[in-house]
Design an enzyme around this catalytic site. Structure first.
Site, PDB file in Angstrom:
ATOM      1  N   TYR A 173      11.584  15.627  -1.368  1.00 47.89           N
ATOM      2  CA  TYR A 173      12.418  15.132  -2.456  1.00 47.89           C
ATOM      3  C   TYR A 173      13.474  16.182  -2.829  1.00 47.89           C
ATOM      4  O   TYR A 173      13.659  17.163  -2.122  1.00 47.89           O
ATOM      5  CB  TYR A 173      11.544  14.746  -3.659  1.00 47.89           C
ATOM      6  CG  TYR A 173      10.532  13.662  -3.360  1.00 47.89           C
ATOM      7  CD1 TYR A 173      10.637  12.850  -2.229  1.00 47.89           C
ATOM      8  CD2 TYR A 173       9.443  13.453  -4.202  1.00 47.89           C
ATOM      9  CE1 TYR A 173       9.710  11.863  -1.960  1.00 47.89           C
ATOM     10  CE2 TYR A 173       8.503  12.468  -3.928  1.00 47.89           C
ATOM     11  CZ  TYR A 173       8.636  11.678  -2.805  1.00 47.89           C
ATOM     12  OH  TYR A 173       7.702  10.711  -2.533  1.00 47.89           O
ATOM     13  N   CYS A 341     -12.387   7.399  -1.249  1.00 51.00           N
ATOM     14  CA  CYS A 341     -11.116   6.906  -0.718  1.00 51.00           C
ATOM     15  C   CYS A 341     -11.267   6.796   0.794  1.00 51.00           C
ATOM     16  O   CYS A 341     -11.691   7.741   1.462  1.00 51.00           O
ATOM     17  CB  CYS A 341      -9.989   7.866  -1.069  1.00 51.00           C
ATOM     18  SG  CYS A 341      -8.436   7.535  -0.191  1.00 51.00           S
TER      19      CYS A 341
END
Length: 640
Positions: A173, A341
């Site tokens: 980013y 997960c």
């Protein structure tokens, strides 16, 4: 389990944490369309705090409108956001955890469709290869405005009650784009050398430290490496040292970017703890505490990396998404009930659609909408079906106070998940069944295996209510030849109901004597690692076939991004030693050549689908065994 180190308190620059478990930042999409926090966001983070985490790092919150990642991205640059975030920090503090917020900017990793029609800005006009939209190089004046807006975000974070702030230097980013020579092509003092690329991050840290003082914890999330032509580990060690010297109190280490998507959002194709070797390198360069994760799903692994001194804190981003009570269960020795997960990356896919979801936790984002309140009239309930739906339903009914009995026809629980966990790299899916079953038994659900729920049994059971969760029968596609029993459903093969036969390797030959590919048709759902399993199940020494993946009726429903779709061929090959086999995905020939190879006279073969970001393909494989059977299915199904 004894996890003493994991549950030791930790103090970071005056901030006391009750344990060393940290929920890392992960986008939710729970902000409103005005980009302000909502009650849904507060409930979501509050549930993770109540589950026992020591520190909650709230999601990537944006510092300028041009940096929004979507229509429901949160913002912190305006004063109107402060009141909403006060509710978020209040919910976190009420659960006994400390609150931190990650502040950043998407840079080139956004588009006008996501940020309200603005042209994305970046250090240089280098477009994101994933989005392929125009990007404008930010000017020096705009950099100064960015620093002011970022500083305002930190100020508002303090006002909202956050105990710490995390600066975002990773995932490819905006600030990570300045640090990487792959994206920073500037020739002014903000680019060129490593010193130039470090200038903006170091200036920003100096301004923030001056604003908040020396006793306010500042974290930095740093990508250890960008494997595909970006910043490598040696340069990252220099960056980490510079951030420490600038006043950062803790480094939160991950890896990857939009370009290395399988590192930024690792699926089950990445091993657990895959980032720890890179963390070790960063550890050797700095003396400040390290926070890291990288698919750490097991309490034993978390305890081990702390005992080895590889990190001071353990990050569980998606782990606490799947089970908010991960910490409580690990502390109480109930780790068998932890919902791990499984690395399916559905959460990331759902965020891009609007809001967060999880494959193993149906309550994500619905903590207020789906309260499990006690039933007004508890009764006797019979649940038919021991798959994940039946187990979850039985568990919820038991939580509400009902007397619950679950019956399953097979001798084991799991339903279709048992088959889904068989192909290579998918073994973690089996943990969903074991954890749900352990939770159900611990809650008092009575489970009967090998029991057919026929009419006499149901009538004689005397239940007040019956809940049917027996699943559905697979649909046989209208492909010529399948009705004669020559086609085998993938689930039957995976569950051992249809063992592989040597005849599957009998490959028809072309006129030139070359082996033709066996054809496997796919439906819109499922997974072609079944093909790999089938090929491994064949008799050793038989011919090595190639399998042509084609979409069956309905085609592929997966969103495949902007990349073109084309057929893929899975080939079985021998290694250089002539004995060991290796497996490779490779593009097939052109559709016209593929049609000719399959003996199709009806035109080019239909388009296939690209692998998803974890290297998977969609489509439930239907394997057509004996030689000659493939000729009956060679005509292409109707084009989409």
């Amino acid at each position: 389990m004894n996890c003493k180190k994991l549950f030791e308190p930790f103090t970071l620059n005056g901030m006391y944490l009750r344990n060393r478990i940290v929920m890392g930042p992960i986008g939710t999409g729970f902000a409103g369309e005005d980009h302000l926090p909502t009650g849904r966001m507060a409930d979501y983070y509050g549930a993770r705090a109540q589950g026992g985490a020591g520190l909650i790092i709230c999601e990537h919150t944006i510092s300028q409108p041009v940096g929004y990642w979507g229509k429901r991205a949160g913002e912190l640059f305006s004063e109107r956001s402060v009141e909403g975030f006060r509710k978020v920090t209040g919910a976190i503090h009420a659960g006994g955890a400390k609150a931190c917020i990650e502040i950043g900017h998407m840079g080139r990793c956004t588009s006008p469709q996501k940020n309200g029609g603005l042209t994305p800005v970046a250090p240089s006009a280098v477009p994101c290869h994933m989005l392929q939209c125009p990007v404008r190089e930010i000017t020096v004046g705009e950099i100064e405005a960015f620093k002011r807006d970022y500083l305002a975000c930190v100020r508002h974070a303090v006002e909202a009650g956050f105990d710490a702030a995390e600066l975002h230097f990773t995932n490819g980013y905006f600030l990570a784009q300045f640090l990487s020579g792959r994206t920073n092509k500037r020739t002014d003092h903000y680019g060129g050398t490593l010193e130039g690329r470090l200038r903006l991050p170091l200036e920003l840290i100096a301004l923030i430290r001056k604003e908040v003082g020396e006793r306010y914890p500042l974290l930095a999330r740093l990508g250890a490496l960008e494997p595909l032509g970006g910043r490598q580990i040696e340069e990252s060690k220099v960056v980490a040292r510079a951030l420490q010297e600038a006043g950062i109190d803790l480094l939160d280490i991950n890896a990857g970017s939009f370009t290395e998507y399988e590192w930024e959002f690792p699926s089950y194709y990445q091993p657990q703890g895959f980032n720890l070797r890179a963390v070790d390198e960063i550890r050797s360069a700095v003396s400040i505490p390290i926070l890291t994760g990288g698919r750490v799903t097991e309490p034993r692994m978390a305890e081990q990396l702390l005992l080895e001194g590889r990190a001071e804190l353990v990050g569980l981003s998606r782990g606490l998404l799947a089970d908010p009570c991960w910490a409580q269960k690990a502390y109480g020795g109930k780790e068998e009930t932890i919902r791990r997960c499984v690395g399916c990356t559905r959460c990331k896919d759902e965020i891009t659609k609007g809001s967060l979801r999880c494959s193993v936790n149906p309550f994500v984002g619905c903590e207020r909408e789906l309260p499990l309140t006690p039933a007004k009239e508890p009764g006797r309930v019979l649940v038919v079906g021991g798959g994940p739906a039946g187990l979850q339903a039985a568990l919820c009914l038991r939580w509400r106070g009902h007397e619950v009995t679950l019956v399953e026809r097979e001798q084991s629980l799991g339903g279709m998940l048992r088959a889904a966990a068989v192909p290579p790299m998918k073994w973690e899916l089996a943990s969903v069944v074991t954890s749900l079953a352990a939770e159900a038994r611990a809650a008092g659900v009575k489970i009967l295996l090998g029991q057919e729920a026929d009419v006499p049994f149901v009538r004689g059971f005397g239940a007040d209510q019956v809940l049917i969760a027996a699943g559905a029968r697979p649909k046989r596609p209208p492909i010529p030849g399948t009705e004669e029993g020559r086609a085998v459903f993938a689930t039957d093969l995976l569950l051992g109901r249809a063992p592989a036969r040597t005849g599957w390797w009998s490959i028809p030959r072309t006129a030139a004597g070359m082996p033709r590919p066996l054809t496997a048709w796919s439906s819109p759902r499922g997974c072609p690692p079944t093909l790999r399993f089938a090929m491994r199940s064949g008799k050793r020494g038989s011919p090595a076939p190639s399998l042509e993946m084609r979409p069956g009726p309905g085609g592929c429903t997966r969103r495949c991004g902007r990349r073109p779709r084309q057929p893929w061929r899975f080939e079985k090959r021998r290694g250089s030693n002539g004995k060991r086999r290796r497996w490779t995905w490779q593009p097939s020939r052109s559709t016209a050549s593929a049609a000719r190879a399959a003996g199709s006279a009806s035109g080019p073969a239909p388009r296939g689908c690209w692998p998803s970001r974890g290297g998977r393909l969609t489509g439930r494989g239907i394997i057509l065994p004996p030689s000659g059977a493939w000729r009956r299915v060679s005509p292409a199904p109707p084009a989409r």
